[in-house]
Design a protein around this motif. Structure first.
Motif, PDB file in Angstrom:
ATOM      1  N   LYS A 105      46.714  88.397  20.024  1.00 16.37           N
ATOM      2  CA  LYS A 105      47.617  89.085  20.952  1.00 16.37           C
ATOM      3  C   LYS A 105      47.199  88.788  22.391  1.00 16.37           C
ATOM      4  CE  LYS A 105      49.183  92.727  17.917  1.00 16.37           C
ATOM      5  NZ  LYS A 105      49.205  94.164  17.613  1.00 16.37           N
ATOM      6  N   GLU A 106      45.895  88.691  22.598  1.00 18.03           N
ATOM      7  CA  GLU A 106      45.383  88.350  23.923  1.00 18.03           C
ATOM      8  C   GLU A 106      45.828  86.940  24.309  1.00 18.03           C
ATOM      9  OE1 GLU A 106      41.078  88.335  26.261  1.00 18.03           O
ATOM     10  OE2 GLU A 106      41.126  88.525  24.088  1.00 18.03           O
ATOM     11  N   GLU A 107      45.700  85.989  23.374  1.00 13.79           N
ATOM     12  CA  GLU A 107      46.166  84.619  23.615  1.00 13.79           C
ATOM     13  C   GLU A 107      47.654  84.593  23.941  1.00 13.79           C
ATOM     14  OE1 GLU A 107      43.589  81.459  20.955  1.00 13.79           O
ATOM     15  OE2 GLU A 107      45.587  82.002  20.292  1.00 13.79           O
ATOM     16  N   LYS A 108      48.424  85.333  23.160  1.00 12.35           N
ATOM     17  CA  LYS A 108      49.872  85.378  23.376  1.00 12.35           C
ATOM     18  C   LYS A 108      50.177  85.894  24.785  1.00 12.35           C
ATOM     19  CE  LYS A 108      54.141  87.243  21.564  1.00 12.35           C
ATOM     20  NZ  LYS A 108      54.765  88.424  21.041  1.00 12.35           N
ATOM     21  N   TRP A 109      49.486  86.962  25.193  1.00 16.84           N
ATOM     22  CA  TRP A 109      49.687  87.526  26.524  1.00 16.84           C
ATOM     23  C   TRP A 109      49.316  86.504  27.614  1.00 16.84           C
ATOM     24  CZ3 TRP A 109      45.960  89.216  30.271  1.00 16.84           C
ATOM     25  CH2 TRP A 109      46.509  89.903  31.350  1.00 16.84           C
ATOM     26  N   LEU A 110      48.176  85.821  27.435  1.00 20.66           N
ATOM     27  CA  LEU A 110      47.766  84.808  28.417  1.00 20.66           C
ATOM     28  C   LEU A 110      48.803  83.698  28.529  1.00 20.66           C
ATOM     29  CD1 LEU A 110      43.950  84.509  27.662  1.00 20.66           C
ATOM     30  CD2 LEU A 110      45.013  85.509  29.695  1.00 20.66           C
ATOM     31  N   ASN A 111      49.361  83.283  27.404  1.00 14.35           N
ATOM     32  CA  ASN A 111      50.375  82.232  27.421  1.00 14.35           C
ATOM     33  C   ASN A 111      51.696  82.729  28.008  1.00 14.35           C
ATOM     34  OD1 ASN A 111      49.075  79.777  26.410  1.00 14.35           O
ATOM     35  ND2 ASN A 111      48.675  81.029  24.618  1.00 14.35           N
ATOM     36  N   GLU A 112      52.010  84.007  27.823  1.00 18.82           N
ATOM     37  CA  GLU A 112      53.189  84.589  28.471  1.00 18.82           C
ATOM     38  C   GLU A 112      52.986  84.630  29.989  1.00 18.82           C
ATOM     39  OE1 GLU A 112      53.555  88.382  26.518  1.00 18.82           O
ATOM     40  OE2 GLU A 112      54.570  87.506  24.779  1.00 18.82           O
ATOM     41  N   MET A 113      51.771  84.977  30.411  1.00 15.84           N
ATOM     42  CA  MET A 113      51.461  84.977  31.851  1.00 15.84           C
ATOM     43  C   MET A 113      51.582  83.550  32.409  1.00 15.84           C
ATOM     44  SD  MET A 113      50.940  88.133  32.541  1.00 15.84           S
ATOM     45  CE  MET A 113      50.100  88.230  34.102  1.00 15.84           C
ATOM     46  N   ALA A 114      51.076  82.570  31.652  1.00 13.43           N
ATOM     47  CA  ALA A 114      51.152  81.172  32.086  1.00 13.43           C
ATOM     48  C   ALA A 114      52.605  80.718  32.195  1.00 13.43           C
ATOM     49  CB  ALA A 114      50.385  80.273  31.121  1.00 13.43           C
ATOM     50  N   ALA A 115      53.456  81.199  31.291  1.00  8.25           N
ATOM     51  CA  ALA A 115      54.876  80.849  31.338  1.00  8.25           C
ATOM     52  C   ALA A 115      55.524  81.361  32.622  1.00  8.25           C
ATOM     53  CB  ALA A 115      55.604  81.414  30.117  1.00  8.25           C
ATOM     54  N   LYS A 116      54.958  82.425  33.186  1.00 11.99           N
ATOM     55  CA  LYS A 116      55.444  82.979  34.455  1.00 11.99           C
ATOM     56  C   LYS A 116      54.782  82.316  35.665  1.00 11.99           C
ATOM     57  CE  LYS A 116      56.001  87.520  32.349  1.00 11.99           C
ATOM     58  NZ  LYS A 116      55.476  88.901  32.320  1.00 11.99           N
ATOM     59  N   GLY A 117      53.844  81.415  35.408  1.00 11.71           N
ATOM     60  CA  GLY A 117      53.165  80.727  36.497  1.00 11.71           C
ATOM     61  C   GLY A 117      51.860  81.385  36.917  1.00 11.71           C
ATOM     62  N   LEU A 118      51.369  82.338  36.134  1.00  8.19           N
ATOM     63  CA  LEU A 118      50.082  82.972  36.422  1.00  8.19           C
ATOM     64  C   LEU A 118      49.038  82.387  35.475  1.00  8.19           C
ATOM     65  CD1 LEU A 118      51.158  86.690  36.926  1.00  8.19           C
ATOM     66  CD2 LEU A 118      50.515  85.030  38.669  1.00  8.19           C
ATOM     67  N   HIS A 119      48.081  81.659  36.057  1.00  5.64           N
ATOM     68  CA  HIS A 119      47.113  80.923  35.247  1.00  5.64           C
ATOM     69  C   HIS A 119      45.728  81.546  35.345  1.00  5.64           C
ATOM     70  CE1 HIS A 119      50.230  78.074  34.510  1.00  5.64           C
ATOM     71  NE2 HIS A 119      50.407  77.911  35.816  1.00  5.64           N
ATOM     72  N   LEU A 120      45.159  81.814  34.180  1.00  5.89           N
ATOM     73  CA  LEU A 120      43.829  82.407  34.118  1.00  5.89           C
ATOM     74  C   LEU A 120      42.804  81.460  34.733  1.00  5.89           C
ATOM     75  CD1 LEU A 120      42.187  84.842  32.894  1.00  5.89           C
ATOM     76  CD2 LEU A 120      41.736  83.339  30.950  1.00  5.89           C
ATOM     77  N   VAL A 121      41.989  81.996  35.635  1.00  4.36           N
ATOM     78  CA  VAL A 121      40.936  81.192  36.261  1.00  4.36           C
ATOM     79  C   VAL A 121      39.553  81.808  36.037  1.00  4.36           C
ATOM     80  CG1 VAL A 121      42.408  80.094  37.988  1.00  4.36           C
ATOM     81  CG2 VAL A 121      41.307  82.287  38.518  1.00  4.36           C
ATOM     82  N   ASN A 122      39.531  83.080  35.594  1.00  3.15           N
ATOM     83  CA  ASN A 122      38.251  83.722  35.302  1.00  3.15           C
ATOM     84  C   ASN A 122      38.520  84.995  34.509  1.00  3.15           C
ATOM     85  OD1 ASN A 122      35.516  84.155  35.186  1.00  3.15           O
ATOM     86  ND2 ASN A 122      35.234  84.374  37.384  1.00  3.15           N
ATOM     87  N   TYR A 123      37.473  85.484  33.856  1.00  5.27           N
ATOM     88  CA  TYR A 123      37.573  86.724  33.087  1.00  5.27           C
ATOM     89  C   TYR A 123      36.232  87.426  33.135  1.00  5.27           C
ATOM     90  CZ  TYR A 123      37.850  89.926  29.153  1.00  5.27           C
ATOM     91  OH  TYR A 123      37.814  91.052  28.376  1.00  5.27           O
ATOM     92  N   SER A 124      36.280  88.721  33.386  1.00 10.98           N
ATOM     93  CA  SER A 124      35.101  89.564  33.345  1.00 10.98           C
ATOM     94  C   SER A 124      35.556  90.906  32.790  1.00 10.98           C
ATOM     95  CB  SER A 124      34.502  89.720  34.740  1.00 10.98           C
ATOM     96  OG  SER A 124      33.366  90.549  34.696  1.00 10.98           O
ATOM     97  N   PHE A 125      35.148  91.222  31.574  1.00 10.49           N
ATOM     98  CA  PHE A 125      35.643  92.398  30.869  1.00 10.49           C
ATOM     99  C   PHE A 125      35.745  93.592  31.782  1.00 10.49           C
ATOM    100  CE2 PHE A 125      35.107  96.277  28.394  1.00 10.49           C
ATOM    101  CZ  PHE A 125      36.096  96.120  27.456  1.00 10.49           C
ATOM    102  N   PRO A 126      36.864  94.232  31.867  1.00 10.58           N
ATOM    103  CA  PRO A 126      38.185  93.996  31.263  1.00 10.58           C
ATOM    104  C   PRO A 126      39.185  93.378  32.248  1.00 10.58           C
ATOM    105  CG  PRO A 126      38.122  96.229  32.072  1.00 10.58           C
ATOM    106  CD  PRO A 126      36.809  95.566  32.484  1.00 10.58           C
ATOM    107  N   THR A 127      38.702  92.584  33.193  1.00  7.49           N
ATOM    108  CA  THR A 127      39.559  92.068  34.266  1.00  7.49           C
ATOM    109  C   THR A 127      39.845  90.576  34.093  1.00  7.49           C
ATOM    110  OG1 THR A 127      38.546  93.700  35.740  1.00  7.49           O
ATOM    111  CG2 THR A 127      39.839  91.958  36.765  1.00  7.49           C
ATOM    112  N   TYR A 128      41.125  90.260  34.158  1.00 10.12           N
ATOM    113  CA  TYR A 128      41.598  88.879  34.121  1.00 10.12           C
ATOM    114  C   TYR A 128      41.952  88.479  35.543  1.00 10.12           C
ATOM    115  CZ  TYR A 128      42.099  89.790  29.145  1.00 10.12           C
ATOM    116  OH  TYR A 128      41.858  90.113  27.838  1.00 10.12           O
ATOM    117  N   PHE A 129      41.546  87.289  35.945  1.00  7.29           N
ATOM    118  CA  PHE A 129      41.820  86.772  37.283  1.00  7.29           C
ATOM    119  C   PHE A 129      42.766  85.588  37.145  1.00  7.29           C
ATOM    120  CE2 PHE A 129      37.708  88.776  37.251  1.00  7.29           C
ATOM    121  CZ  PHE A 129      37.701  89.542  38.411  1.00  7.29           C
ATOM    122  N   PHE A 130      43.906  85.676  37.835  1.00  8.28           N
ATOM    123  CA  PHE A 130      44.941  84.655  37.752  1.00  8.28           C
ATOM    124  C   PHE A 130      45.196  84.023  39.115  1.00  8.28           C
ATOM    125  CE2 PHE A 130      45.858  87.669  34.367  1.00  8.28           C
ATOM    126  CZ  PHE A 130      46.113  86.841  33.283  1.00  8.28           C
TER     127      PHE A 130
END
Length: 174
Positions: free
Chosen positions: A14-39
């Motif tokens: 589900k996390e992967e799916k969410w990340l790929n949905e964010m990428a589809a919107k043009g928000l690309h993961l560049v870092n992660y530090s529990f529980p924060t995603y940086f796009f």
């Protein structure tokens, strides 16, 4: 500009799916530090993301070799959290799957079950101990029990997936 999103998952798919949905919107993961995603803002659907639980910590020699192998195959290592690693690959380079057969998926799910079971055990000891000490410790104990229930639910979910994959594998190989 960096965009931060806080979110907690117990299901890596589900996390992967969410990340790929964010990428589809043009928000690309560049870092992660529990529980924060940086796009970072970019081109929509530029990357495909995958998450994997490694056998060892990312700084272990085997893990370093694996991450290097992924880089050689044009897969970018983004971040890690404990033994979880985040990878991405340019969507234009074609499909990106880490686990392509039943055995590798079953092994990965089994590793996740073992990993989460360890955290259940780690929480079980203070949960029982803190119940007997004082009222304040009782609240800590409740947090431990909540973690045990949440992780227990996830373990059952992954064990069901393992059983389903084993059934599918048997049907496929008949």
């Amino acid at each position: 500009m960096t965009i931060k999103k806080k979110k907690i998952f117990i299901d890596y798919e589900k996390e992967e799916k969410w990340l790929n949905e964010m990428a589809a919107k043009g928000l690309h993961l560049v870092n992660y530090s529990f529980p924060t995603y940086f796009f970072q803002q970019g081109e929509p659907a530029e990357y495909c993301y995958r998450i994997q639980l490694l056998d060892n910590l990312p700084n272990h020699e085997e893990s370093k070799e694996y991450i290097e192998f992924m880089k050689e195959n044009e897969v970018e290592y983004i971040a890690s959290s404990m033994r979880w690693v985040y990878f991405r690959k340019r969507a234009a380079d074609g499909p990106f799957e880490i686990f392509s057969d039943y055995k590798s998926k079953i092994k990965h799910y089994s590793n996740i079950v073992t990993f989460m079971s360890l955290f259940i055990f780690i929480n079980l000891i203070p949960a029982i101990y803190n119940m007997t000490i004082s009222r304040i410790n009782m609240y800590v104990s409740l947090l431990n029990w909540a973690a045990i229930l949440l992780l227990g639910f996830a373990v059952i979910m992954y064990m069901r997936r393992i059983n389903q994959l084993k059934k599918e594998e048997k049907l496929y190989h008949k």
